[in-house]
Design a protein around this motif. Structure first.
Motif, PDB file in Angstrom:
ATOM      1  N   ILE A  22       0.710  -1.058  -0.150  1.00  0.00           N
ATOM      2  CA  ILE A  22       0.228   0.081  -0.008  1.00  0.00           C
ATOM      3  C   ILE A  22       0.896   1.300   0.045  1.00  0.00           C
ATOM      4  CG2 ILE A  22      -1.616   1.476   1.319  1.00  0.00           C
ATOM      5  CD1 ILE A  22      -2.883  -1.165   2.393  1.00  0.00           C
ATOM      6  N   LYS A  23       0.589   2.123  -0.952  1.00  0.00           N
ATOM      7  CA  LYS A  23       1.194   3.485  -0.828  1.00  0.00           C
ATOM      8  C   LYS A  23       0.490   4.442  -0.304  1.00  0.00           C
ATOM      9  CE  LYS A  23       3.834   6.401  -4.024  1.00  0.00           C
ATOM     10  NZ  LYS A  23       4.411   6.665  -5.260  1.00  0.00           N
ATOM     11  N   ILE A  24       1.105   5.072   0.824  1.00  0.00           N
ATOM     12  CA  ILE A  24      -0.011   6.258   1.538  1.00  0.00           C
ATOM     13  C   ILE A  24       0.711   7.496   1.641  1.00  0.00           C
ATOM     14  CG2 ILE A  24      -0.818   6.797   3.812  1.00  0.00           C
ATOM     15  CD1 ILE A  24      -0.868   3.798   4.556  1.00  0.00           C
ATOM     16  N   GLY A  25      -0.063   8.472   1.442  1.00  0.00           N
ATOM     17  CA  GLY A  25       0.301   9.704   1.576  1.00  0.00           C
ATOM     18  C   GLY A  25      -0.263  10.672   2.386  1.00  0.00           C
ATOM     19  N   VAL A  26       0.209  11.665   2.991  1.00  0.00           N
ATOM     20  CA  VAL A  26      -0.266  12.675   4.074  1.00  0.00           C
ATOM     21  C   VAL A  26      -0.303  14.185   3.548  1.00  0.00           C
ATOM     22  CG1 VAL A  26      -0.176  13.494   6.512  1.00  0.00           C
ATOM     23  CG2 VAL A  26       0.518  11.064   5.890  1.00  0.00           C
ATOM     24  N   VAL A  27      -1.186  14.761   3.755  1.00  0.00           N
ATOM     25  CA  VAL A  27      -1.326  16.067   3.436  1.00  0.00           C
ATOM     26  C   VAL A  27      -1.927  16.980   4.532  1.00  0.00           C
ATOM     27  CG1 VAL A  27      -2.492  17.656   1.707  1.00  0.00           C
ATOM     28  CG2 VAL A  27      -1.950  15.665   1.055  1.00  0.00           C
ATOM     29  N   ASN A  28      -1.036  18.233   4.522  1.00  0.00           N
ATOM     30  CA  ASN A  28      -1.472  19.083   5.683  1.00  0.00           C
ATOM     31  C   ASN A  28      -2.221  20.313   5.056  1.00  0.00           C
ATOM     32  OD1 ASN A  28      -1.314  20.989   7.547  1.00  0.00           O
ATOM     33  ND2 ASN A  28       0.614  20.776   8.425  1.00  0.00           N
ATOM     34  N   THR A  29      -3.506  20.028   5.401  1.00  0.00           N
ATOM     35  CA  THR A  29      -4.393  21.153   4.640  1.00  0.00           C
ATOM     36  C   THR A  29      -4.136  22.527   5.128  1.00  0.00           C
ATOM     37  OG1 THR A  29      -6.109  19.281   4.475  1.00  0.00           O
ATOM     38  CG2 THR A  29      -7.009  21.638   4.027  1.00  0.00           C
ATOM     39  N   GLU A  30      -3.930  22.524   6.423  1.00  0.00           N
ATOM     40  CA  GLU A  30      -3.610  23.873   7.151  1.00  0.00           C
ATOM     41  C   GLU A  30      -2.421  24.370   6.525  1.00  0.00           C
ATOM     42  OE1 GLU A  30      -2.262  24.921  11.462  1.00  0.00           O
ATOM     43  OE2 GLU A  30      -4.168  24.089  11.611  1.00  0.00           O
ATOM     44  N   LYS A  31      -1.370  23.903   6.190  1.00  0.00           N
ATOM     45  CA  LYS A  31      -0.352  24.276   5.598  1.00  0.00           C
ATOM     46  C   LYS A  31      -0.534  24.873   4.282  1.00  0.00           C
ATOM     47  CE  LYS A  31       4.664  23.315   4.336  1.00  0.00           C
ATOM     48  NZ  LYS A  31       5.615  22.366   4.380  1.00  0.00           N
ATOM     49  N   ILE A  32      -1.466  24.239   3.453  1.00  0.00           N
ATOM     50  CA  ILE A  32      -1.800  24.739   2.079  1.00  0.00           C
ATOM     51  C   ILE A  32      -2.662  25.823   2.247  1.00  0.00           C
ATOM     52  CG2 ILE A  32      -3.132  23.895   0.308  1.00  0.00           C
ATOM     53  CD1 ILE A  32      -2.304  21.006   0.730  1.00  0.00           C
ATOM     54  N   LEU A  33      -3.537  25.904   3.259  1.00  0.00           N
ATOM     55  CA  LEU A  33      -4.180  27.062   3.323  1.00  0.00           C
ATOM     56  C   LEU A  33      -3.450  28.468   3.816  1.00  0.00           C
ATOM     57  CD1 LEU A  33      -7.640  25.704   4.600  1.00  0.00           C
ATOM     58  CD2 LEU A  33      -7.224  26.463   2.331  1.00  0.00           C
ATOM     59  N   ARG A  34      -2.367  28.132   4.399  1.00  0.00           N
ATOM     60  CA  ARG A  34      -1.369  29.147   4.773  1.00  0.00           C
ATOM     61  C   ARG A  34      -0.461  29.606   3.751  1.00  0.00           C
ATOM     62  NH1 ARG A  34      -0.021  26.229   9.215  1.00  0.00           N
ATOM     63  NH2 ARG A  34       1.541  25.660   8.355  1.00  0.00           N
ATOM     64  N   GLU A  35       0.185  28.644   3.035  1.00  0.00           N
ATOM     65  CA  GLU A  35       1.368  29.036   2.260  1.00  0.00           C
ATOM     66  C   GLU A  35       1.379  28.695   0.836  1.00  0.00           C
ATOM     67  OE1 GLU A  35       4.496  26.198   3.838  1.00  0.00           O
ATOM     68  OE2 GLU A  35       4.334  27.053   5.812  1.00  0.00           O
ATOM     69  N   SER A  36       0.226  28.231   0.197  1.00  0.00           N
ATOM     70  CA  SER A  36       0.217  28.051  -1.229  1.00  0.00           C
ATOM     71  C   SER A  36      -0.109  29.658  -1.898  1.00  0.00           C
ATOM     72  CB  SER A  36      -1.047  27.153  -1.516  1.00  0.00           C
ATOM     73  OG  SER A  36      -2.305  27.599  -1.251  1.00  0.00           O
ATOM     74  N   LEU A  37       0.184  29.602  -3.113  1.00  0.00           N
ATOM     75  CA  LEU A  37       0.062  30.957  -3.625  1.00  0.00           C
ATOM     76  C   LEU A  37      -1.582  31.364  -3.933  1.00  0.00           C
ATOM     77  CD1 LEU A  37       1.432  33.003  -5.456  1.00  0.00           C
ATOM     78  CD2 LEU A  37       1.194  31.616  -7.460  1.00  0.00           C
ATOM     79  N   PRO A  38      -2.524  30.303  -4.269  1.00  0.00           N
ATOM     80  CA  PRO A  38      -3.864  30.523  -4.190  1.00  0.00           C
ATOM     81  C   PRO A  38      -4.344  31.111  -2.754  1.00  0.00           C
ATOM     82  CG  PRO A  38      -3.351  28.498  -5.183  1.00  0.00           C
ATOM     83  CD  PRO A  38      -2.294  28.879  -4.722  1.00  0.00           C
ATOM     84  N   ALA A  39      -3.641  30.624  -1.732  1.00  0.00           N
ATOM     85  CA  ALA A  39      -4.282  30.830  -0.504  1.00  0.00           C
ATOM     86  C   ALA A  39      -3.619  32.422  -0.189  1.00  0.00           C
ATOM     87  CB  ALA A  39      -3.683  30.122   0.669  1.00  0.00           C
ATOM     88  N   ILE A  40      -2.512  32.643  -0.586  1.00  0.00           N
ATOM     89  CA  ILE A  40      -1.883  33.973  -0.228  1.00  0.00           C
ATOM     90  C   ILE A  40      -2.516  34.936  -0.947  1.00  0.00           C
ATOM     91  CG2 ILE A  40       0.354  35.475  -0.646  1.00  0.00           C
ATOM     92  CD1 ILE A  40       1.907  32.699   0.009  1.00  0.00           C
ATOM     93  N   SER A 149       6.237  10.786   8.836  1.00  0.00           N
ATOM     94  CA  SER A 149       7.455  10.544   8.071  1.00  0.00           C
ATOM     95  C   SER A 149       7.317  11.638   6.951  1.00  0.00           C
ATOM     96  CB  SER A 149       7.885   9.211   7.652  1.00  0.00           C
ATOM     97  OG  SER A 149       8.856   9.270   6.622  1.00  0.00           O
ATOM     98  N   GLN A 150       8.637  12.569   6.606  1.00  0.00           N
ATOM     99  CA  GLN A 150       8.625  13.401   5.637  1.00  0.00           C
ATOM    100  C   GLN A 150       8.530  12.388   4.299  1.00  0.00           C
ATOM    101  OE1 GLN A 150       7.753  16.181   7.150  1.00  0.00           O
ATOM    102  NE2 GLN A 150       8.699  16.891   5.194  1.00  0.00           N
ATOM    103  N   ARG A 151       8.545  11.264   4.378  1.00  0.00           N
ATOM    104  CA  ARG A 151       8.650  10.457   3.191  1.00  0.00           C
ATOM    105  C   ARG A 151       7.259  10.192   2.660  1.00  0.00           C
ATOM    106  NH1 ARG A 151       7.734   4.775   2.920  1.00  0.00           N
ATOM    107  NH2 ARG A 151       8.234   4.908   5.025  1.00  0.00           N
ATOM    108  N   ILE A 152       6.168  10.247   3.521  1.00  0.00           N
ATOM    109  CA  ILE A 152       4.705  10.111   3.147  1.00  0.00           C
ATOM    110  C   ILE A 152       4.309  11.602   3.004  1.00  0.00           C
ATOM    111  CG2 ILE A 152       4.695   7.731   4.017  1.00  0.00           C
ATOM    112  CD1 ILE A 152       2.915   8.837   6.283  1.00  0.00           C
ATOM    113  N   ASP A 153       4.626  12.535   3.451  1.00  0.00           N
ATOM    114  CA  ASP A 153       4.064  13.891   3.461  1.00  0.00           C
ATOM    115  C   ASP A 153       4.200  14.365   2.019  1.00  0.00           C
ATOM    116  OD1 ASP A 153       3.201  16.584   3.697  1.00  0.00           O
ATOM    117  OD2 ASP A 153       4.122  16.485   5.579  1.00  0.00           O
ATOM    118  N   ILE A 154       3.013  14.593   1.312  1.00  0.00           N
ATOM    119  CA  ILE A 154       3.092  15.188   0.018  1.00  0.00           C
ATOM    120  C   ILE A 154       2.594  16.735  -0.195  1.00  0.00           C
ATOM    121  CG2 ILE A 154       2.851  12.680  -0.950  1.00  0.00           C
ATOM    122  CD1 ILE A 154      -0.145  13.578  -1.689  1.00  0.00           C
TER     123      ILE A 154
END
Length: 165
Positions: A22-40, A149-154
């Motif tokens: 199984i290949k698993i990934g993790v996303v931090n939505t809060e970071k996206i809403l804080r740091e992504s270009l569309p959010a800024i 793990s940073q390995r699964i953080d996308i």
């Protein structure tokens, strides 16, 4: 008791072998809403929309401070009716100030939620695209995990995908 243990081991062993595929990934939505270009960009847009109202509220605060200072400084020398009128004006201005602040906070929250929902929709499309192209079996949205793990953080991949959209 031994039969139960053997049954548990025989049931869980194939699951452990399967879990390795199984290949698993993790996303931090809060970071996206804080740091992504569309959010800024969305935050800058919202800030610009609310600048005039914020300035009005600041003006009210200055007026209230001025009235308060005048009341404290000159109240002993004022006539009773003049002092009461000044107190009434100060109370009215204070209520108006609080109402304006509360209304602006509510409107700001509504506006931020509108913008964030659009960003989250785009984020979900980007996550789906990444999941399909990189063959992820599961991608979780985590806000406050104790460890990952940073390995699964996308998250950074998703932020880049949003910027390239």
């Amino acid at each position: 008791m031994v039969i139960v243990f053997i049954t548990i081991v025989s049931i869980s062993e194939p699951a452990m072998v399967f879990a390795g595929d199984i290949k698993i990934g993790v996303v931090n939505t809060e970071k996206i809403l804080r740091e992504s270009l569309p959010a800024i960009q969305a935050q800058k847009k919202i800030d610009q929309e609310f600048v005039p109202r914020d300035e009005d509220i600041k003006r009210m605060a200055v007026q209230a401070k001025t009235l308060q200072d005048k009341l404290e400084k000159d109240s002993t020398a004022m006539e009773e009716t003049e002092r009461r009128n000044l107190e009434r004006n100060l109370a009215n201005l204070s209520r108006e100030y609080q109402r304006a602040q509360r209304q602006m906070r509510e409107d700001l929250n509504v506006r931020q939620n509108e913008e964030y929902s659009v960003i989250l929709e785009r984020t979900n499309r980007a996550i789906s695209k990444i999941a399909e192209t990189e063959k992820y079996d599961l991608i979780l949205q985590l806000q406050d995990s104790v460890y990952r793990s940073q390995r699964i953080d996308i998250t950074d991949k998703v932020i880049k995908a949003l910027e390239n959209e």
